[in-house]
Design a protein around this motif. Structure first.
Motif, PDB file in Angstrom:
ATOM      1  N   ASN A  35       0.831  -1.210   0.000  1.00 31.85           N
ATOM      2  CA  ASN A  35       0.000   0.000   0.000  1.00 31.85           C
ATOM      3  C   ASN A  35       0.863   1.258   0.000  1.00 31.85           C
ATOM      4  N   LEU A  36       1.906   1.254   0.825  1.00 36.06           N
ATOM      5  CA  LEU A  36       2.805   2.401   0.895  1.00 36.06           C
ATOM      6  C   LEU A  36       3.480   2.622  -0.460  1.00 36.06           C
ATOM      7  N   ALA A  37       3.945   1.551  -1.082  1.00 42.37           N
ATOM      8  CA  ALA A  37       4.604   1.648  -2.383  1.00 42.37           C
ATOM      9  C   ALA A  37       3.673   2.285  -3.410  1.00 42.37           C
ATOM     10  N   ARG A  38       2.455   1.786  -3.467  1.00 42.43           N
ATOM     11  CA  ARG A  38       1.475   2.274  -4.437  1.00 42.43           C
ATOM     12  C   ARG A  38       1.146   3.745  -4.199  1.00 42.43           C
ATOM     13  N   ARG A  39       0.931   4.121  -2.933  1.00 39.52           N
ATOM     14  CA  ARG A  39       0.536   5.500  -2.621  1.00 39.52           C
ATOM     15  C   ARG A  39       1.663   6.498  -2.838  1.00 39.52           C
ATOM     16  N   VAL A  40       2.883   6.151  -2.433  1.00 39.35           N
ATOM     17  CA  VAL A  40       3.998   7.077  -2.633  1.00 39.35           C
ATOM     18  C   VAL A  40       4.196   7.316  -4.121  1.00 39.35           C
ATOM     19  N   ARG A  41       4.163   6.249  -4.912  1.00 36.03           N
ATOM     20  CA  ARG A  41       4.314   6.391  -6.359  1.00 36.03           C
ATOM     21  C   ARG A  41       3.192   7.252  -6.934  1.00 36.03           C
ATOM     22  N   GLN A  42       1.951   6.971  -6.512  1.00 39.45           N
ATOM     23  CA  GLN A  42       0.794   7.714  -7.011  1.00 39.45           C
ATOM     24  C   GLN A  42       0.884   9.199  -6.644  1.00 39.45           C
ATOM     25  N   LEU A  43       1.207   9.490  -5.401  1.00 36.98           N
ATOM     26  CA  LEU A  43       1.297  10.880  -4.962  1.00 36.98           C
ATOM     27  C   LEU A  43       2.469  11.604  -5.613  1.00 36.98           C
ATOM     28  N   ARG A  44       3.580  10.906  -5.755  1.00 36.41           N
ATOM     29  CA  ARG A  44       4.760  11.512  -6.394  1.00 36.41           C
ATOM     30  C   ARG A  44       4.454  11.848  -7.850  1.00 36.41           C
ATOM     31  N   ARG A  45       3.895  10.901  -8.557  1.00 38.01           N
ATOM     32  CA  ARG A  45       3.569  11.144  -9.971  1.00 38.01           C
ATOM     33  C   ARG A  45       2.509  12.219 -10.117  1.00 38.01           C
ATOM     34  N   GLY A  46       1.520  12.217  -9.198  1.00 35.41           N
ATOM     35  CA  GLY A  46       0.478  13.243  -9.231  1.00 35.41           C
ATOM     36  C   GLY A  46       1.029  14.639  -8.992  1.00 35.41           C
TER      37      GLY A  46
END
Length: 114
Positions: A35-46
């Motif tokens: 979950n952390l991996a997915r969210r950090v990537r999503q927030l960073r890209r966003g």
């Protein structure tokens, strides 16, 4: 040393309940890292940031950002807080898919002192 995802070998004197708790712990740990991996990537890209951009803003190594996004890091609370501040989100937003992407109040990234 065992890898974090490796199953624990039962030792003599270890009950089935202890092994079940250990398996439950490993499963929870894996889910949190994913979950952390997915969210950090999503927030960073966003936020249109590269891993290097995020690392620089958070004051952490780029390798740590990469490891987090691969679900391989055993990241400290201090590093998570720095990353959350750099992404301008609260800490819970790093773990919950339905957490708001931006907090109501402005969060200022930490300044790097010379």
């Amino acid at each position: 040393m065992a890898h974090w995802g490796a199953p624990l070998a039962p030792r003599s004197g270890v009950s089935g309940a202890d092994v079940a708790i250990s398996e439950s712990f490993l499963q929870t740990q894996s889910q949190l890292r994913d979950n952390l991996a997915r969210r950090v990537r999503q927030l960073r890209r966003g936020s249109r940031m590269s891993q290097r951009d995020l690392a620089d803003r958070a004051g952490v190594r780029q390798a740590l950002i990469s490891q987090i996004e691969l679900g391989e890091a055993n990241v400290t609370l201090d590093s998570l807080l720095k990353i959350a501040i750099a992404l301008q989100v609260d800490l819970q937003a790093l773990f919950a898919a339905n957490a708001p992407a931006r907090p109501l109040g402005a969060v200022t990234p930490p300044r790097h002192l010379p």
